[in-house]
Every structure is written in structure tokens, then in C-alpha cells.
Design a protein around this motif. Structure first.
Motif, PDB file in Angstrom:
ATOM      1  N   PHE A 246      -2.394   4.182   6.116  1.00  0.00           N
ATOM      2  CA  PHE A 246      -3.696   4.479   6.710  1.00  0.00           C
ATOM      3  C   PHE A 246      -4.056   3.487   7.811  1.00  0.00           C
ATOM      4  N   SER A 247      -3.141   2.523   8.052  1.00  0.00           N
ATOM      5  CA  SER A 247      -3.377   1.577   9.135  1.00  0.00           C
ATOM      6  C   SER A 247      -2.630   2.009  10.394  1.00  0.00           C
ATOM      7  N   VAL A 248      -1.892   3.122  10.283  1.00  0.00           N
ATOM      8  CA  VAL A 248      -1.006   3.499  11.383  1.00  0.00           C
ATOM      9  C   VAL A 248      -1.735   4.369  12.405  1.00  0.00           C
ATOM     10  N   GLU A 249      -1.498   4.079  13.674  1.00  0.00           N
ATOM     11  CA  GLU A 249      -2.051   4.897  14.758  1.00  0.00           C
ATOM     12  C   GLU A 249      -0.906   5.532  15.518  1.00  0.00           C
ATOM     13  N   GLU A 250      -1.184   6.725  16.038  1.00  0.00           N
ATOM     14  CA  GLU A 250      -0.170   7.405  16.833  1.00  0.00           C
ATOM     15  C   GLU A 250      -0.543   7.338  18.300  1.00  0.00           C
ATOM     16  N   ARG A 251       0.419   6.935  19.126  1.00  0.00           N
ATOM     17  CA  ARG A 251       0.197   6.958  20.578  1.00  0.00           C
ATOM     18  C   ARG A 251       1.438   7.546  21.227  1.00  0.00           C
ATOM     19  N   ASP A 252       1.285   8.692  21.890  1.00  0.00           N
ATOM     20  CA  ASP A 252       2.388   9.334  22.608  1.00  0.00           C
ATOM     21  C   ASP A 252       3.616   9.535  21.717  1.00  0.00           C
ATOM     22  N   GLY A 253       3.384   9.986  20.505  1.00  0.00           N
ATOM     23  CA  GLY A 253       4.507  10.261  19.620  1.00  0.00           C
ATOM     24  C   GLY A 253       5.127   9.018  18.995  1.00  0.00           C
ATOM     25  N   GLN A 254       4.603   7.847  19.300  1.00  0.00           N
ATOM     26  CA  GLN A 254       5.084   6.603  18.672  1.00  0.00           C
ATOM     27  C   GLN A 254       4.038   6.136  17.671  1.00  0.00           C
ATOM     28  N   TYR A 255       4.496   5.413  16.658  1.00  0.00           N
ATOM     29  CA  TYR A 255       3.559   4.974  15.629  1.00  0.00           C
ATOM     30  C   TYR A 255       3.440   3.461  15.636  1.00  0.00           C
ATOM     31  N   PHE A 256       2.217   2.976  15.436  1.00  0.00           N
ATOM     32  CA  PHE A 256       1.958   1.543  15.465  1.00  0.00           C
ATOM     33  C   PHE A 256       1.061   1.158  14.298  1.00  0.00           C
ATOM     34  N   SER A 257       1.345  -0.010  13.746  1.00  0.00           N
ATOM     35  CA  SER A 257       0.456  -0.569  12.729  1.00  0.00           C
ATOM     36  C   SER A 257       0.165  -2.003  13.144  1.00  0.00           C
ATOM     37  N   GLY A 258      -1.119  -2.312  13.340  1.00  0.00           N
ATOM     38  CA  GLY A 258      -1.504  -3.645  13.780  1.00  0.00           C
ATOM     39  C   GLY A 258      -0.803  -4.038  15.073  1.00  0.00           C
ATOM     40  N   GLY A 259      -0.603  -3.059  15.941  1.00  0.00           N
ATOM     41  CA  GLY A 259       0.015  -3.337  17.224  1.00  0.00           C
ATOM     42  C   GLY A 259       1.537  -3.325  17.180  1.00  0.00           C
ATOM     43  N   GLN A 260       2.115  -3.378  15.980  1.00  0.00           N
ATOM     44  CA  GLN A 260       3.575  -3.392  15.860  1.00  0.00           C
ATOM     45  C   GLN A 260       4.118  -1.973  15.717  1.00  0.00           C
ATOM     46  N   PRO A 261       5.234  -1.684  16.367  1.00  0.00           N
ATOM     47  CA  PRO A 261       5.810  -0.343  16.203  1.00  0.00           C
ATOM     48  C   PRO A 261       6.350  -0.155  14.783  1.00  0.00           C
ATOM     49  N   VAL A 262       6.158   1.028  14.244  1.00  0.00           N
ATOM     50  CA  VAL A 262       6.681   1.352  12.910  1.00  0.00           C
ATOM     51  C   VAL A 262       7.382   2.699  12.986  1.00  0.00           C
ATOM     52  N   THR A 263       8.257   2.963  12.019  1.00  0.00           N
ATOM     53  CA  THR A 263       8.958   4.248  12.017  1.00  0.00           C
ATOM     54  C   THR A 263       8.405   5.119  10.884  1.00  0.00           C
ATOM     55  N   ARG A 264       8.389   6.423  11.145  1.00  0.00           N
ATOM     56  CA  ARG A 264       7.818   7.346  10.171  1.00  0.00           C
ATOM     57  C   ARG A 264       8.914   8.016   9.357  1.00  0.00           C
ATOM     58  N   GLU A 265       8.688   8.211   8.087  1.00  0.00           N
ATOM     59  CA  GLU A 265       9.546   9.053   7.264  1.00  0.00           C
ATOM     60  C   GLU A 265       8.637   9.817   6.301  1.00  0.00           C
ATOM     61  N   TRP A 266       9.215  10.817   5.623  1.00  0.00           N
ATOM     62  CA  TRP A 266       8.430  11.588   4.669  1.00  0.00           C
ATOM     63  C   TRP A 266       8.933  11.288   3.271  1.00  0.00           C
ATOM     64  N   GLY A 267       8.034  11.077   2.357  1.00  0.00           N
ATOM     65  CA  GLY A 267       8.446  10.808   0.983  1.00  0.00           C
ATOM     66  C   GLY A 267       7.407  11.309   0.015  1.00  0.00           C
ATOM     67  N   LYS A 268       7.775  11.316  -1.263  1.00  0.00           N
ATOM     68  CA  LYS A 268       6.859  11.702  -2.324  1.00  0.00           C
ATOM     69  C   LYS A 268       5.674  10.743  -2.280  1.00  0.00           C
ATOM     70  N   MET A 269       4.477  11.302  -2.288  1.00  0.00           N
ATOM     71  CA  MET A 269       3.302  10.441  -2.224  1.00  0.00           C
ATOM     72  C   MET A 269       3.294   9.474  -3.401  1.00  0.00           C
ATOM     73  N   GLY A 270       2.908   8.229  -3.134  1.00  0.00           N
ATOM     74  CA  GLY A 270       2.832   7.296  -4.244  1.00  0.00           C
ATOM     75  C   GLY A 270       2.545   5.875  -3.789  1.00  0.00           C
ATOM     76  N   LYS A 271       2.326   5.047  -4.811  1.00  0.00           N
ATOM     77  CA  LYS A 271       1.954   3.663  -4.558  1.00  0.00           C
ATOM     78  C   LYS A 271       3.043   2.937  -3.774  1.00  0.00           C
ATOM     79  N   SER A 272       4.314   3.186  -4.158  1.00  0.00           N
ATOM     80  CA  SER A 272       5.383   2.391  -3.575  1.00  0.00           C
ATOM     81  C   SER A 272       5.549   2.672  -2.080  1.00  0.00           C
ATOM     82  N   LEU A 273       5.176   3.864  -1.634  1.00  0.00           N
ATOM     83  CA  LEU A 273       5.292   4.164  -0.206  1.00  0.00           C
ATOM     84  C   LEU A 273       3.990   3.853   0.536  1.00  0.00           C
ATOM     85  N   LYS A 274       3.018   3.343  -0.183  1.00  0.00           N
ATOM     86  CA  LYS A 274       1.728   2.961   0.400  1.00  0.00           C
ATOM     87  C   LYS A 274       1.095   4.108   1.183  1.00  0.00           C
TER      88      LYS A 274
END
Length: 955
Positions: free
Chosen positions: A706-734
Motif C-alpha cells: 500500500f506504499s507503492v505508487e505507479e508512474r508510467d508503468g513503473q512502480y515505486f515505494s518511498g522513491g525506490q523502484p520496486v518490481t511487481r508480482e502476483w501472489g496469494k494475498m497474505g501477511k508474508s507478501l505484505k
RNA sequence: GCCCGGGUGGCGGAAUUGGCAGACGCGGGGGGCUUAAACCCCCCUUCCCGCAAGGGAGUGUGGGUUCGAACCCCACCCCGGGCACCA
């Protein structure tokens, strides 16, 4: 907002918004009120035919329907929106079925023994019973808040002594049973003893039963029990401090809980003889309405292989191998034994002793992890001995290699290198002969890029790999068997098996991958074994009167754990430390004596092997379930339904473990006459998962989604680039979304509707909080179409009912009924939205349509439906009202618009009478100007007419 | 490698199992209401060409069967899951 009963504010949120708009706040108010009402009126209590929950009048004339969810482990972290997907599905289905005349059994329990509660207890010093009770209470509250229509009287908790008393009782039933392989049923052990005693069944060594000492008799009996103690290779996990079942070991040889290394060690442990049921567990899959993939996984796990045992004579005695291809015996040019094979030492010659012993030592030191690395290079050592191939008398060398596993078949194989990849590789590696026994087709040689070989010119030296397909046999003949020229494997196997049996060299047999179930754990938080040992070490089951054997209180819950790599450590159960408890004085029928208790506990699977049966009769203290009640809910039905739970919904992760174990217990109880159905779960439905986007930073660590922002198809958290994946919802994937957030903004009915509308129930789908608003708007429109948002009362300006609306209404009823019945809730919702969109255009919901709209909505959005139903002037709950039925006359229109294709392309549409015949439709289509234009003046060559559907003209 | 699923708009997904591809929802665009915004209501929204009428393409790829294919057949490519030295 929370669900502790705090009332939401009904104040308008925006200054000029109507006071009775269907907002999240109003939805919550309505929902909490109806949840209380349902409880007060015992709305969801389901009658039994007999016993304390009996109400024969209430179930008269109704068909029964048992709907079951895989019950949850009550974790401390509570539910997120991914958890209840299946529960909402079963609730909608149960509610729908109640409205179509079924007596529906629907409840929920808690699988509350197990590791997390114990580990939490170890950390905090709080007794697991305390945290478990808290977690169960919290989960009950959360499930109630979703509006699930459970009969809460029937709820169970596997850690309740009133429940596990019967888990222990079932264990003693299994302990006191044996499997009669002739009749293929489990029978009481007393009947076995009676047969031995009467001499109708020979004892293993042929002596009279009475001539055996008590210890010898006990030994024979123990060897037949379905629950038995055995010194056998088990999976020892030092990191967990306990042994675990084969099914709990991952493919790379680690524990599925904790991911610690697991070692094969011989230890004395409780086993369950599930292998006795291997064939029935496979065969009875045919009775079940399960998906092919789950059935395939079960068959795979059981791993039935038909083949033959063949005896090879050697200096150390006969070596017996198992093979699925006895027809290839003429090609067996060497043998390979597992390093642990008992004959290895005797076969090893002096010159080879050093090499063999070194190899065996190396194999033992390798954990399963190391032995299963994907590097499949063959290693092995020659024993120095030879054995005779019975089919041609050839003396073939005997090797040992770790690609042969002691745990499967006989731990020894005959190697047929010309037709088996592994044997071929091994032969190449060690320069062993590779005689050809099949004539591969020319195409195979071409594919291999080598010259075609025929007949006597067959030369495997040129082959790059083994020939593993089907082809005529060559060089496969002896004095009394001739396979040459045959091209049917089945026939060749049949002839070889007959030859082996006739000449005493072997026999047809079947082996399984399935192993007996390791049933004991060295832990605290589980069911204690209802077993004590006397001074001679003989096991005695506690009599019924001593059950439940409650878990003794302690503040030392932790098993002793070890360095995860310390393979030679030994288990120590927490119950061992409780000396007073572990050494009771009991009177088991021959006076008070001191015994010592079994200090293991059962695995977590035990409680889930029979929980559905306890829902039927949860308070019975005389039996685990009343037979009359069991017969009613679980027995075979007249319509060919073989019995069992009518709908079982849960995740695919239980495809092998829980479902296999539960089927096994059920079959034992069936054999012993305690149950009326062969299988516990007749129809299995695997719901999908709710997926959510998860994000990893550059260190591969998950960041708060919930800290991630999308800009032009790229994802950032706190200004740092992050990569997206899909997983079963849960605590471990935050990435978990709490249901409370959704209730607060929209209410539980919106959450229910959204989860059901996202897609088919058996598909996994990504959660999009953004999309939830669509279902909220739908419910708001339903509300606004009936309710005055200023006064909160039924609108007085509802539009008049018309024919068009009547037709839309009936088409909706027809479609929704079918969709609900088939659990296609997503398309049912789409049809209800269409209806409501039609009503919105009318300016509201005509009073004549209101009842049926509300009743159709009731299974999906029950709180809103109850509220509207009350407003429409009714006083009863919608729960047991009849779901609307469509009038067939209103489903067909007088005229229909059908497409006209020219050469397969739609060129026009014509309007014809719904019952127009082919000639009329053809004439109307050909007269259409657009059709004529498309034909360009050419006469049609052919016209296909599907009455009421379409016309296709071939020009 | 073997065994199960599955590939459809910007997104989630529909399509009565061979008969109008894209229901319904999200998102997007336009309009109305409003002093304004939110909410709400109406219209449009697969892509390409076109002001439009209209035309063309289109359900992972290539072929086939058929009057007609998202659906059936063959070959292949991806994605998900399970099993994997099991003789």
C-alpha cells in the motif's frame, strides 16, 4: 468500526446528502441489526431427524443438503479479504438451496491443534488452550460479521476434549482392527483372534494358536493392526524436534513447515496401515464428483504399478526385483541394488569390499536433499558378485547405486539398458553390455541421426540413447517362451508372467508408491494417544470409560529441538517430562497396575479426518454420531447419489494430505459398520484464491503493497523502484486487505457481492479495491429504486409495471435460478444488475417486481434483502421463502431479431416471428436489401437456417 | 521430462458448449444536474481506416474440418499447478 457491537453513526456524512442513502454506515447499521435478529430467532438452526437437534416436522418433505467448507486453522492474525471467498460461495449456495426447499446443513468448525499455537505458547509462555480459545472467538466474530448463515450449535473445535474424546475413540477403533485382504474390508481384531484360535486362519509359522505364548500372540496380532508401532525408516526433522509424514516432506527433502532438513532414520513410531486401502482409495475415486486433476493427484500419490516380482539366484541367495516390464527380461544385462539393500554385504566380494563400503557410507551420509539434487549423473559400485537371469541363465553382474531406492518395490532392479534411460545411462557410464531386444523402426534411427539397423545387425554401441517406445521383440526366446516378433507389450507381459509363475521364477504383482502413514508426533499441542504400555511393553488401548484422555497441564510446551543438520539427534516429547501423568496406575480389567503412557501426540490431520461427522450430532456423549442422524445426512440417496457430503469447498492445497487421510478413516469406520457411506466427500469443489499484487525492492524483500505508487508503468515505494508480482494475498507478501476496511466503506453485502462477481468461484483472481465500488453502486441503485432516501421509507412514487418489465423480470428469474444452482454466481449477479439497470431507467422498481427482485438478491446480499423485505410490509425472514420461478410463457418473445450471414459474415438482421419456419426465414432474409447487396445479384448456392437463431447464405 | 488446467478489449471477466464475440463491473471519454465540486442520471468506449454512412481486421501462433470455429482436430509457443532417478 469493529464488530464488537459498537453502533455506526447514521448521521449524514456530507452536509447535504440524504439521510437514508445506502452508505457504508447505513449498510453496517442494517447488517449488525439483522445479524442480531438472526441469532435471536435461531434462523439458521437446521433440524435433525433424531436426537437433541431433532425436529422431524421441520424437515418433513425436504431433501437434505450437506454443504461443507474446509474448516480453518484459527490463526492469531485474523481474516483478510482473501480468506472468506469459499465461505461466501458456500453461504450463497446454502441460502439459495434453503429457498428451493432443501434442508441445508451448514456450519463451521476450527482445526485448532497444531504448530503455530504451540510455537506462540513457547514464545509467550501462554498456554495454547488460552490463545486458541481467543483466536477461535475472534474468528467466529469475523465470520459472523460477513453474514454467514452457519448453524452455530453444530460448530466444533478439534481441541475441545468433548471432540477429541472421539478422535481418540476412532483411533482405538483403528488400533483394534485389521485388514482382511480376502474380503477387502477392515474387521475387528477379535475376529482375527477367533479365526486363528479356530484354526480357520493359519498362524504365520503354522503352529496352533494356543501353542503360541502370549507375547507371540500379541506380536502376530500387532502385525495385523491398522494402527501399529513400527521400527521403520521415518522422516526425522531435528529442527522441528519431531518426526513428520512423507506427505509433509517437500520435493527437496525439507519439512513443509519451517523448511528444515529431514533425515530418513529408523525409529519406533506409530503408523497407520493406509496402504491396505490403496486399491479402494483409487477405485472409489470413480464414485466421486471431483475434478480430474484432483483425482489424478491422488492416483499419482498412491502410485499403483502393475508388474512382476522376479527372482535372480546368486551366491548370497535369491535377489528379488520388481519390474513393470517383465517382457523385457531377455534384455536384463545387470542388476542394481539400493545401497541399503540387506543382501549387499553378503554379495560383496573381498576385492570389492572397500569400494562398496565406502559407497554405502557415502550414501547414508547424504540426506535426502543431497540424494535428490537434479544432477542425475549415475554413480555406483560393482559388488563383485553375479546372479542368474532366470529367463536365459546368463550370469549378470550385481551393482549397487543410489538411483535405486530402498523404499520402492523391493529395493532391487533388473537393468534393461536398451529400453530404459536410467539403465542405459548407467551401462554407458560403467561399460556394461546393452543387448538389444526390440527392433526400433527406421524412423527412430533417422531421428537419432544414425544408420538404420536391422535384425542381427542391431548394434546398441551406435545408439545415442535408449529406445523406449513400443516395437517388435527380437532375441527374446528360450526353450519354453518365445516373444520374437510380438508387438503387443500387454501380450508379452502376460506370457512372461505365466512363464515366471509356471517355472517358479516369479509372479505378477502390484506395488504402490504410497507408504503407511506416520502417525505420531513429538509435540505438546495435539491429541494424546489413548494407549498405555504394561511392564512387558505391550500396548493397551484405553477403554471408552477412560476417554477423553486429556492433555495434561504444563508450562513446558516445547519439544526439544536440535541443530537442524544434526541427523543423529533423538526426539523428546514434551509429555515425557510429566512423570506423574506418564506413569499412571490403572485398572484395565485385571486389577490396578502401573502402566506408562504413550507420550506422543497425533498429527494435526487427525482432527480433520472426521470433523464433518461431528457437525451432524455435535453434543452426543454416547456415540461419535447417532446412526440415524448419520444415515440421514451422509447415507446413499435414492437417486443414485452414493452418499457423503453434497458439496465440499476448499483449496486445492489439500488435494493429497487431508483428502487422502480423511477418506482412509472414513473407509475404516464404514467397514466397521459405523457409517453408511463409502466416501466422506461426494462432490469436491476447489475454489480459487484471491491474489494481490506484491512488490519487492532491489534486495528482493517485500515492501508494503500500500506504499507503492505507479508512474508510467513503473512502480515505486518511498522513491525506490520496486518490481511487481502476483501472489496469494497474505501477511508474508505484505498485501493483505482487512475486511473491516471494506465494511466501513461499503458494508459486508458489498464485499460478498464483489467477491462473488469477480469471476468464477474456481478461478483465482486478483483483488482490486478500486473495483469494489461497482457492486456498491449496484446495491445503492437497488435501494434507491425502492426507498425514499430522505425518509427511509418505501417510495410512494414507484413507476407502473409494464409488459416489457415483466419479460425482463422473468428472463432474469430464469437465468439467475440456473446460475445459482450451478454456482455461477458471477453471471447471476450480472443478470441482476441488468434487471436493476432496466428498473433504473423506468425511474424505480415497480411494486409488482419488488418482491421477486428482493428474493433473488437474498442469497447474495442477505442483510439488504431482509431490510427491504421488511420495508415491503413483511414480518418474516427471507431465509426460507421460495425463490422466484419464471413463467415459461414470458420467456419467449413474439418476434426475434436474427442475424443474416452471407458467406459466414453478418450482413444484416431481420425480425421474424419467434416460431417462423425455415422457409419464411429464408424468404425474409433473401428479401433484405443489405443481403441482396452482399450477394451482388448472384443467386444463393445454399441457405442454412437455424429456426429462431440465424440464417447463413452461401453465395 | 510426464500429468492436469489455462491463454478473449486498457483491467476483472461473459458467450445457453458449433450459430450476432466482448454480457456485467472497473477504468477512460462526452453530456446533464450543480455557483462549483462530489454524488447521481444519460450517451460512447475491441482495434484500424473514415467527418459520416460504411468498410476491414480480430479470441496465443500456424494449419485443418464445417455453410459457420473462442468452442472440434493436428502441430507449435507461452502462463499456472502437480509429480519427477518410482524400476
Amino acid at each position: 468500526m469493529n464488530a464488537t457491537g459498537e453502533q455506526p453513526s447514521s448521521e449524514p456524512q456530507q452536509n447535504d446528502q440524504q439521510a437514508f442513502r445506502y452508505t457504508g454506515a447505513l449498510a453496517q447499521q442494517i447488517e449488525l441489526r439483522w445479524q442480531d435478529w438472526w441469532d435471536e430467532h435461531h434462523t439458521f438452526e437446521t433440524p435433525n431427524p433424531a436426537g437433541p437437534l431433532a425436529d422431524p416436522e421441520a424437515l418433513a418433505g425436504k431433501q437434505k443438503l450437506f454443504v461443507l467448507d474446509m474448516f480453518p486453522y484459527p490463526s492469531g492474525s485474523g481474516l483478510h479479504v482473501g480468506h472468506p471467498l469459499g465461505y461466501i460461495g458456500t453461504d450463497v449456495y446454502s441460502r439459495f438451496k434453503r429457498m428451493t426447499g432443501y434442508n441445508v446443513l451448514y456450519s463451521m468448525g476450527f482445526d485448532a491443534f497444531g504448530l503455530p499455537a504451540e510455537q506462540y505458547a513457547v514464545q509467550t509462555g501462554q498456554h495454547p488452550a488460552v490463545t486458541t480459545a481467543q483466536n477461535v472467538a475472534n474468528m467466529r466474530r469475523q465470520l459472523r460479521r460477513i453474514g454467514l448463515s452457519h448453524d452455530r450449535r453444530r460448530s466444533i473445535d478439534t481441541t475441545d476434549p468433548g471432540y477429541y474424546r472421539w478422535t481418540q475413540w476412532i483411533f482405538t477403533q483403528i488400533f483394534n482392527s485389521w485388514y482382511d485382504t480376502d474380503r477387502k474390508v477392515a474387521r475387528p481384531i477379535a475376529e482375527l483372534v477367533a479365526e486363528f484360535d479356530a484354526g480357520t486362519r493359519p498362524t504365520p509359522d503354522g503352529r496352533a494358536w494356543a501353542a503360541l505364548s502370549a507375547a507371540e500372540q500379541a506380536d502376530v496380532v500387532d502385525n495385523h493392526r491398522l494402527a501399529y508401532i513400527s521400527e521403520a525408516p521415518v522422516n526425522w526433522c531435528p529442527g522441528l524436534g519431531t518426526v513428520v509424514a512423507n506427505e509433509e516432506v517437500t520435493a527437496d527433502g525439507r519439512s513443509d513447515r519451517g523448511n528444515f532438513p529431514v533425515f530418513k532414520r529408523n525409529m519406533r513410531q506409530w503408523m497407520m496401515r493406509i496402504t491396505a486401502y490403496a486399491d479402494r482409495l483409487i477405485d472409489d475415486l470413480d464414485l466421486l464428483d471431483w475434478t480430474d486433476s484432483i483425482k489424478a493427484m491422488q492416483r499419482n500419490w498412491i502410485g499403483r504399478s502393475e508388474g512382476a516380482r522376479v527372482h535372480f539366484e546368486s551366491a548370497a541367495g535369491a535377489i528379488t526385483v520388481f519390474t513393470t516390464r517383465p517382457d523385457t527380461l531377455f534384455g536384463a544385462s545387470f542388476m542394481v541394488l539400493a545401497p541399503e539393500h540387506p543382501l549387499v554385504a553378503a554379495l560383496t566380494t573381498d576385492s570389492q569390499r572397500e569400494a562398496v563400503e565406502a559407497y554405502v557410507r557415502a550414501a547414508q551420509a547424504k540426506s535426502d536433499v543431497a540424494r535428490q539434487v537434479d544432477d542425475k549423473t549415475k554413480t555406483g559400485v560393482f559388488t563383485g558378485s553375479y546372479a542368474a537371469n532366470p529367463i536365459n541363465g546368463a550370469q549378470i553382474p550385481v551393482w549397487i547405486a543410489d538411483y535405486v531406492l530402498m523404499g520402492y518395490g523391493t529395493g532391487a532392479i533388473m537393468a534393461v539398458p536398451c529400453g530404459d534411460e536410467r539403465d542405459f545411462e548407467f551401462a554407458r557410464q560403467f561399460g556394461l553390455p546393452i543387448p538389444a531386444i526390440q527392433q526400433p523402426p527406421a524412423a527412430w534411427f533417422e531421428q537419432q541421426g544414425i544408420a538404420v539397423q536391422q535384425g542381427d545387425a542391431l548394434d546398441t554401441a551406435a545408439w545415442p540413447e535408449a529406445f523406449t517406445s513400443d516395437a517388435p521383440y527380437v532375441h527374446s526366446t528360450n526353450a519354453s517362451l518365445d516373444l520374437n516378433g510380438l508387438d503387443s507389450i500387454a501380450e508379452a507381459k502376460r506370457r512372461t508372467n505365466a512363464w515366471l509363475a509356471a517355472n517358479g521364477h516369479g509372479e505378477a504383482t502390484i506395488t504402490y508408491k504410497l507408504r503407511d502413514w506416520l502417525f505420531s508426533r513429538q509435540r505438546y499441542w495435539g491429541e494424546p494417544f489413548p494407549i498405555v504400555y504394561d511392564d512387558e511393553g505391550m500396548a493397551h488401548a484405553l477403554p471408552d470409560s477412560m476417554l477423553p484422555l486429556e492433555l495434561p497441564p504444563t508450562d513446558s510446551f516445547s519439544p526439544r529441538t536440535f541443530d537442524p543438520d544434526d541427523a543423529m539427534s533423538n526426539p523428546e516429547s514434551p509429555l515425557d517430562r510429566l512423570a506423574d501423568w506418564a506413569h499412571p496406575v490403572l485398572d484395565l480389567g485385571d486389577g490396578p497396575k502401573r502402566y506408562h503412557r504413550d507420550t506422543n501426540v497425533m498429527p494435526q490431520w487427525a482432527g480433520s479426518c472426521w470433523y464433518e461427522l461431528r457437525y451432524l450430532d455435535p453434543t452426543n456423549t454416547d456415540r461419535f454420531v447417532d446412526p440415524a442422524v448419520e444415515q440421514y445426512w451422509m447415507g446413499p440417496q435414492g437417486d443414485g447419489h452414493p452418499g457423503g457430503v453434497d458439496l465440499y469447498v476448499g483449496g486445492v492445497e489439500h488435494a493429497v494430505l487431508h483428502l487422502l487421510y480423511a477418506r482412509f478413516w472414513h473407509k475404516v469406520l464404514f467397514d466397521l459398520g459405523h457409517l453408511s457411506s463409502k466416501e466422506p466427500y461426494h462432490r469436491l469443489f476447489n475454489q480459487g484464491y484471491i491474489l494481490a499484487a506484491a512488490f519487492k525492492d532491489e534486495r528482493e524483500i517485500y515492501v508494503d503493497a500500500f506504499s507503492v505508487e505507479e508512474r508510467d508503468g513503473q512502480y515505486f515505494s518511498g522513491g525506490q523502484p520496486v518490481t511487481r508480482e502476483w501472489g496469494k494475498m497474505g501477511k508474508s507478501l505484505k498485501n493483505a486487505v482487512a475486511p473491516d476496511e471494506i465494511y466501513e466503506a461499503y458494508g459486508a453485502d458489498t464485499l460478498r457481492l464483489y467477491e462473488m462477481a469477480m469471476g468464477p468461484l474456481d478461478a483465482s483472481r486478483p483483488w482490486e479495491t478500486r473495483d469494489v465500488v461497482g457492486m456498491y453502486r449496484f446495491l445503492q441503485r437497488v435501494w434507491r429504486n425502492l426507498v425514499d432516501e430522505d425518509t427511509g421509507a418505501l417510495r410512494t412514487d414507484l413507476p407502473a409495471f409494464d409488459d416489457a418489465t415483466d419479460r425482463v423480470l422473468h428472463r432474469t428469474i430464469d437465468g439467475v435460478r440456473a446460475d445459482m444452482d450451478a454456482m455461477r454466481f458471477n453471471t447471476a449477479i450480472a443478470k441482476l444488475i441488468e434487471l436493476n439497470n432496466h428498473l433504473t431507467k423506468l425511474g424505480g422498481c415497480p411494486r409488482e417486481a419488488a418482491d421477486r427482485l428482493v428474493l433473488m438478491l437474498a442469497p447474495l446480499a442477505p442483510h439488504l434483502a431482509e431490510e427491504l423485505w421488511r420495508m415491503l410490509g413483511n414480518t418474516d425472514t427471507v431465509t426460507y421463502l421460495d425463490f422466484p420461478i419464471a413463467d415459461p410463457a414470458l420467456l419467449v418473445d413474439d418476434t426475434v431479431e436474427v442475424p443474416v450471414q452471407v458467406n459466414g459474415k453478418v450482413r444484416s438482421r431481420i425480425i421474424v416471428a419467434a416460431d417462423a419456419d425455415q422457409a419464411t426465414m429464408e424468404a425474409t432474409a433473401l428479401a433484405d436489401p443489405k443481403v441482396q447487396a452482399a450477394l451482388g445479384g448472384n443467386a444463393p448456392k445454399k441457405v442454412i437456417v437455424v429456426p429462431g437463431r440465424m440464417v447463413n447464405i452461401v453465395g
